[in-house]
Scaffold this motif. Structure first.
Motif, PDB file in Angstrom:
ATOM      1  N   ASP A  54     -42.250  -3.637  40.797  1.00 45.38           N
ATOM      2  CA  ASP A  54     -42.730  -3.025  39.564  1.00 45.38           C
ATOM      3  C   ASP A  54     -41.551  -2.370  38.846  1.00 45.38           C
ATOM      4  N   CYS A  55     -41.514  -2.493  37.533  1.00 48.20           N
ATOM      5  CA  CYS A  55     -40.486  -1.819  36.725  1.00 48.20           C
ATOM      6  C   CYS A  55     -40.886  -0.357  36.571  1.00 48.20           C
ATOM      7  N   ASN A  56     -39.987   0.535  36.914  1.00 55.38           N
ATOM      8  CA  ASN A  56     -40.283   1.960  36.819  1.00 55.38           C
ATOM      9  C   ASN A  56     -40.246   2.430  35.369  1.00 55.38           C
ATOM     10  N   ASP A 102     -26.815  -0.535  21.149  1.00 60.31           N
ATOM     11  CA  ASP A 102     -25.566   0.158  21.494  1.00 60.31           C
ATOM     12  C   ASP A 102     -25.741   1.094  22.684  1.00 60.31           C
ATOM     13  N   LYS A 103     -26.813   0.887  23.442  1.00 61.09           N
ATOM     14  CA  LYS A 103     -27.130   1.766  24.563  1.00 61.09           C
ATOM     15  C   LYS A 103     -27.050   1.032  25.892  1.00 61.09           C
ATOM     16  N   SER A 104     -26.884   1.832  26.914  1.00 66.43           N
ATOM     17  CA  SER A 104     -26.942   1.342  28.277  1.00 66.43           C
ATOM     18  C   SER A 104     -28.204   1.950  28.889  1.00 66.43           C
ATOM     19  N   LEU A 105     -29.268   1.129  29.020  1.00 61.80           N
ATOM     20  CA  LEU A 105     -30.560   1.629  29.493  1.00 61.80           C
ATOM     21  C   LEU A 105     -30.666   1.530  31.005  1.00 61.80           C
ATOM     22  N   PRO A 106     -30.961   2.653  31.657  1.00 69.80           N
ATOM     23  CA  PRO A 106     -31.178   2.579  33.100  1.00 69.80           C
ATOM     24  C   PRO A 106     -32.526   1.920  33.389  1.00 69.80           C
ATOM     25  N   ILE A 107     -32.488   0.785  34.031  1.00 71.72           N
ATOM     26  CA  ILE A 107     -33.687   0.050  34.417  1.00 71.72           C
ATOM     27  C   ILE A 107     -33.749   0.083  35.938  1.00 71.72           C
ATOM     28  N   THR A 108     -34.846   0.597  36.465  1.00 76.88           N
ATOM     29  CA  THR A 108     -34.991   0.608  37.920  1.00 76.88           C
ATOM     30  C   THR A 108     -36.310  -0.055  38.304  1.00 76.88           C
ATOM     31  N   ILE A 109     -36.344  -0.493  39.546  1.00 79.98           N
ATOM     32  CA  ILE A 109     -37.544  -1.136  40.078  1.00 79.98           C
ATOM     33  C   ILE A 109     -37.934  -0.445  41.371  1.00 79.98           C
ATOM     34  N   VAL A 141     -34.435  -4.758  53.788  1.00 83.44           N
ATOM     35  CA  VAL A 141     -33.019  -4.835  53.398  1.00 83.44           C
ATOM     36  C   VAL A 141     -32.906  -5.513  52.029  1.00 83.44           C
ATOM     37  N   ALA A 142     -33.634  -6.602  51.845  1.00 83.97           N
ATOM     38  CA  ALA A 142     -33.612  -7.304  50.550  1.00 83.97           C
ATOM     39  C   ALA A 142     -34.140  -6.398  49.445  1.00 83.97           C
ATOM     40  N   ALA A 143     -35.221  -5.672  49.700  1.00 84.05           N
ATOM     41  CA  ALA A 143     -35.795  -4.773  48.699  1.00 84.05           C
ATOM     42  C   ALA A 143     -34.802  -3.689  48.304  1.00 84.05           C
ATOM     43  N   ARG A 144     -34.141  -3.091  49.290  1.00 88.62           N
ATOM     44  CA  ARG A 144     -33.140  -2.047  48.984  1.00 88.62           C
ATOM     45  C   ARG A 144     -31.987  -2.618  48.164  1.00 88.62           C
ATOM     46  N   ARG A 145     -31.565  -3.824  48.522  1.00 93.71           N
ATOM     47  CA  ARG A 145     -30.458  -4.468  47.797  1.00 93.71           C
ATOM     48  C   ARG A 145     -30.839  -4.712  46.331  1.00 93.71           C
ATOM     49  N   LEU A 146     -32.059  -5.191  46.099  1.00 93.55           N
ATOM     50  CA  LEU A 146     -32.520  -5.437  44.726  1.00 93.55           C
ATOM     51  C   LEU A 146     -32.610  -4.128  43.939  1.00 93.55           C
ATOM     52  N   CYS A 147     -33.209  -3.109  44.546  1.00 91.39           N
ATOM     53  CA  CYS A 147     -33.341  -1.816  43.869  1.00 91.39           C
ATOM     54  C   CYS A 147     -31.963  -1.244  43.517  1.00 91.39           C
ATOM     55  N   LYS A 148     -31.034  -1.314  44.454  1.00 93.53           N
ATOM     56  CA  LYS A 148     -29.683  -0.786  44.225  1.00 93.53           C
ATOM     57  C   LYS A 148     -28.979  -1.526  43.092  1.00 93.53           C
ATOM     58  N   TYR A 149     -29.164  -2.826  43.041  1.00 97.53           N
ATOM     59  CA  TYR A 149     -28.512  -3.594  41.983  1.00 97.53           C
ATOM     60  C   TYR A 149     -28.913  -3.064  40.606  1.00 97.53           C
ATOM     61  N   PHE A 150     -30.200  -2.827  40.409  1.00102.30           N
ATOM     62  CA  PHE A 150     -30.654  -2.354  39.101  1.00102.30           C
ATOM     63  C   PHE A 150     -30.139  -0.954  38.796  1.00102.30           C
ATOM     64  N   VAL A 151     -30.054  -0.100  39.804  1.00101.47           N
ATOM     65  CA  VAL A 151     -29.493   1.243  39.600  1.00101.47           C
ATOM     66  C   VAL A 151     -28.041   1.130  39.137  1.00101.47           C
ATOM     67  N   ASP A 152     -27.300   0.228  39.765  1.00100.25           N
ATOM     68  CA  ASP A 152     -25.869   0.069  39.477  1.00100.25           C
ATOM     69  C   ASP A 152     -25.572  -0.735  38.212  1.00100.25           C
ATOM     70  N   HIS A 153     -26.570  -1.438  37.665  1.00 98.26           N
ATOM     71  CA  HIS A 153     -26.347  -2.316  36.513  1.00 98.26           C
ATOM     72  C   HIS A 153     -27.374  -2.060  35.414  1.00 98.26           C
TER      73      HIS A 153
END
Length: 175
Positions: free
Chosen positions: A56-58, A133-140, A115-127
Motif C-alpha cells: 500500500d502507498c502510504n 520541481d519537487k522531490s516527493l517522499p513516497i513510501t510503501i 527481507v524482500a519487503a524491507r528491501r522494497l520499503c527501503k528503496y522508496f525511502v531512499d529514492h
C-alpha cells in the motif's frame, strides 16, 4: 490475409486490455487471481512454497489532496514500475485496487519474503519521486503471507492484508 492479421491484432489488444492496468502498465487483479491459482496448484503438486506481498502507498490520499490527482496518478505509475523493476524475473507485480499492489514471490519462505519487503520499503525511502520541481517522499508498507498448502487464495491475500494493516499501524502510516 490483411483481415486475418487485423483480427489477430485486435484479439491481442483485447487480451492486453483485459489483463493489464491501463494507468500503470502492470498486470491487473484478474491476472493476479489466475497467477495465484496457478501457484497454488504448483505448490500442491511439487511442494514449492511461494509468498505474496500486499503493498500500500502510504499517505496516498494526502498526496492527492495536496498535489492533485495528476500527481497521484504519477505516484501510482512510479510505484508500479519501480516494484516491477525491483522484483526478480520470475516474480509478478499486480495492481490490486486503488493504491494497493500485490507481488507474488516464487519459491520464497516467510523470512525471505520479509527481507524482500524491507528491501522494497527501503528503496522508496531512499529514492523520492521527482514531481515538477519537487522531490516527493513516497513510501510503501508491505504485509507478507506464505502459502502453506492449505490456504485458499482469498485466505492468503487476507492474511497478507492483515499483516499490511499491522505494519501500517506500527509505523503510524494509517491514511
Amino acid at each position: 490475409m490483411s483481415l486475418c492479421l487485423s483480427n489477430v491484432l485486435a484479439r491481442e489488444q483485447l487480451e492486453y486490455i483485459a489483463n493489464y492496468d491501463r494507468l500503470t502498465g502492470v498486470a491487473n487483479r484478474r491476472l493476479m487471481e489466475s497467477s495465484i491459482s496457478e501457484e497454488l496448484i504448483r505448490q500442491k503438486r511439487y511442494g514449492v512454497s511461494f509468498a505474496v506481498l500486499f503493498i500500500d502507498c502510504n499517505r496516498f490520499k494526502k498526496i492527492n489532496d495536496t498535489y492533485g490527482h495528476d500527481c497521484g496518478d504519477q505516484v501510482l505509475v512510479y510505484v508500479a514500475q519501480t516494484l516491477k523493476q525491483l522484483i526478480r524475473e520470475n516474480d509478478r507485480c499486480f495492481r490490486y485496487a486503488g493504491d494497493e499492489f500485490v507481488v507474488t514471490l516464487a519459491s520464497q519462505t516467510y523470512d525471505e519474503s520479509l527481507v524482500a519487503a524491507r528491501r522494497l520499503c527501503k528503496y522508496f525511502v531512499d529514492h523520492p519521486m521527482q514531481y515538477e520541481d519537487k522531490s516527493l517522499p513516497i513510501t510503501i508498507s508491505c504485509g507478507s503471507a506464505v502459502s502453506d498448502g492449505t490456504l485458499t487464495m482469498q485466505e492468503l491475500l487476507k492474511k497478507a492484508d492483515q499483516q499490511l494493516y499491522l505494519s501500517k499501524k506500527m509505523t503510524e502510516f494509517e491514511d
